[in-house]
Design an enzyme around this catalytic site. Structure first.
Site, mmCIF file in Angstrom:
data_model
loop_
_atom_site.group_PDB
_atom_site.id
_atom_site.type_symbol
_atom_site.label_atom_id
_atom_site.label_comp_id
_atom_site.label_asym_id
_atom_site.label_seq_id
_atom_site.Cartn_x
_atom_site.Cartn_y
_atom_site.Cartn_z
ATOM 1 N N HIS A 46 0.814 -1.446 -0.128
ATOM 2 C CA HIS A 46 -0.098 0.434 -0.207
ATOM 3 C C HIS A 46 1.023 0.888 -0.227
ATOM 4 O O HIS A 46 0.126 2.407 -0.206
ATOM 5 C CB HIS A 46 -0.947 0.269 0.762
ATOM 6 C CG HIS A 46 -0.507 0.406 2.314
ATOM 7 N ND1 HIS A 46 -0.413 -0.629 3.649
ATOM 8 C CD2 HIS A 46 0.195 1.459 2.918
ATOM 9 C CE1 HIS A 46 0.163 -0.019 4.556
ATOM 10 N NE2 HIS A 46 0.324 1.552 4.453
ATOM 11 N N ASP B 120 -0.162 -7.501 1.427
ATOM 12 C CA ASP B 120 0.307 -6.355 1.471
ATOM 13 C C ASP B 120 1.810 -5.820 1.592
ATOM 14 O O ASP B 120 2.519 -5.462 2.765
ATOM 15 C CB ASP B 120 0.099 -5.693 2.552
ATOM 16 C CG ASP B 120 -0.297 -3.804 2.965
ATOM 17 O OD1 ASP B 120 0.408 -3.832 2.009
ATOM 18 O OD2 ASP B 120 0.019 -3.212 3.707
ATOM 19 N N SER C 59 4.939 2.248 7.829
ATOM 20 C CA SER C 59 4.242 1.189 7.331
ATOM 21 C C SER C 59 5.474 1.117 5.685
ATOM 22 O O SER C 59 6.112 2.166 5.358
ATOM 23 C CB SER C 59 3.079 1.838 6.146
ATOM 24 O OG SER C 59 1.760 1.870 6.829
#
Length: 376
Positions: free
Chosen positions: A43, A73, A153
């Protein structure tokens, strides 16, 4: 601290173009080979377009998205470089609840000195399942109590010897419960990914069951605090813009969402309505109704369609209808009843079309400027 210094040299900042938002987002990554292979979250680099990697020593490189597992992911990038400091792989299969670990990344964006943050915490769960925004699935996550933020992230999760044991992905607000993909999952397919092969990954047969597991893990008090935190987020313009785009909002829908934001923001009239709604939600009647709905939701044989019917029955309560009609008058300047039902039906239909199996093609994740992306 030696681990922090060494791990920081192997952690990169990532800037990637997000076509859905028409702008760039930022995240982090972990260098895993001297010749420039980098692991991150899918992402963080959803389109694979215009990716720039920023090293802690100040160098910057254009990066190519080599392969990814979109469902679970994680992604592999490649830059043209040699002799890079890189992480050694740990064994996520030997981790235990209570172990100390550290997460690195760029919360809030990449700083001028390019050095990542370094946060320490403990493992609070292993092999946990999590569904994020009905778009990403973590089948066997390492769960920590490290308070991650936007920009973390894709960054590395390391043990106290500095070995890479996971890639940071999602976080549940308020609880500071963070989910990371265990490195052993990625190691199994890394060679294939280097050859440019995307990984199919896993998706739960019933995502609702996974959501039930997550709620049980959190407990009712934490769920309540999480919902309160989410409600405060509705006062943020960027958040509401993303919601409007996801629902395809324009015209009356766009205006309604903007008024809804003002309920949590700076409009005195709308704030008054919000206070009334909060009082109503805290009433004995609504508390009992919500408690019953939560009990039904936690039952092993609970089905989404049955819970939706019960929620609809709650909406038909005369007191609930009265409060909703008052809200619709504030939203649209008048009108309730059929107009209210029609507008709610439109919103729910548009929202449902965005979910897998909802009758539509779905949408790509819409990351914020600093991608922590997959927030729960």
């Amino acid at each position: 601290m030696k681990v922090a210094r060494e791990a920081s040299r192997k952690t990169v900042g990532i800037v990637s173009y997000i076509p859905q938002m028409g702008r760039y987002g930022m995240g982090a990554g972990a260098v895993v080979s001297p010749d420039g292979y980098i692991l991150t979250c899918d992402h963080v680099v959803p389109s694979g377009e215009k990716i720039t990697v920023l090293m802690a020593d100040g160098r910057r490189f254009r990066a190519k998205k080599v392969a990814a597992c979109a469902k679970n992911d994680y992604a592999l990038l490649k830059i043209e470089a040699e002799g890079l400091p890189c992480f050694k792989f740990g064994d996520s299969g030997t981790l235990k609840v209570g172990d100390w670990v550290a997460a690195l990344g760029h919360p809030g964006g990449i700083r001028d000195d390019r050095n990542p943050s370094f946060a320490v915490g403990r493992i609070v769960g292993l092999k946990k399942r999590a569904v994020v925004m009905m778009q990403k699935f973590y089948p066997d996550a390492v769960v920590t109590d490290i308070p991650l933020s936007p920009g973390n992230s894709g960054g590395p999760l390391v043990d106290l010897k500095g070995r890479l044991i996971g890639i940071n992905g999602a976080v549940i607000l308020v609880t500071n419960r963070s989910y990371s993909t265990p490195i052993n999952r990625i190691k199994k397919v890394l060679d294939r990914m280097k050859e440019g092969e995307d990984v199919e990954g896993e998706w739960p047969k019933n995502p609702f069951e996974v959501l039930q597991e997550m709620m049980k893990d959190l407990g009712p008090d934490t769920m309540r605090k999480t919902m309160e935190r989410m409600m405060k987020g509705f006062g943020d313009k960027d958040f509401m813009k993303q919601l409007q785009e996801m629902l395809g909002g324009g015209g009356n829908l766009g205006k309604a969402l903007e008024r809804f934001r003002k309920m949590f923001g700076d409009d005195p009239q709308m704030k008054g309505l919000m206070e009334d709604l909060q009082k109503f939600m805290q009433s004995d009647k609504m508390q009992k109704m919500m408690e019953k709905l939560m009990e039904d939701m936690m039952k092993p044989d609970a089905r989404p369609e049955d819970l939706w019917k019960k929620a609809q029955e709650m909406m038909k309560d005369p007191d609930v209808q009265k409060m909703l009609e008052e809200a619709m008058k504030k939203f649209f300047g008048g009108g309730g009843g059929k107009e209210m039902d029609k507008q709610l039906e439109e919103w729910l239909k548009r929202f449902g079309e965005q979910l897998p199996g909802g009758g539509g093609k779905g949408v790509e994740p819409k990351e914020p400027r600093s991608v922590a992306g997959a927030y729960l």
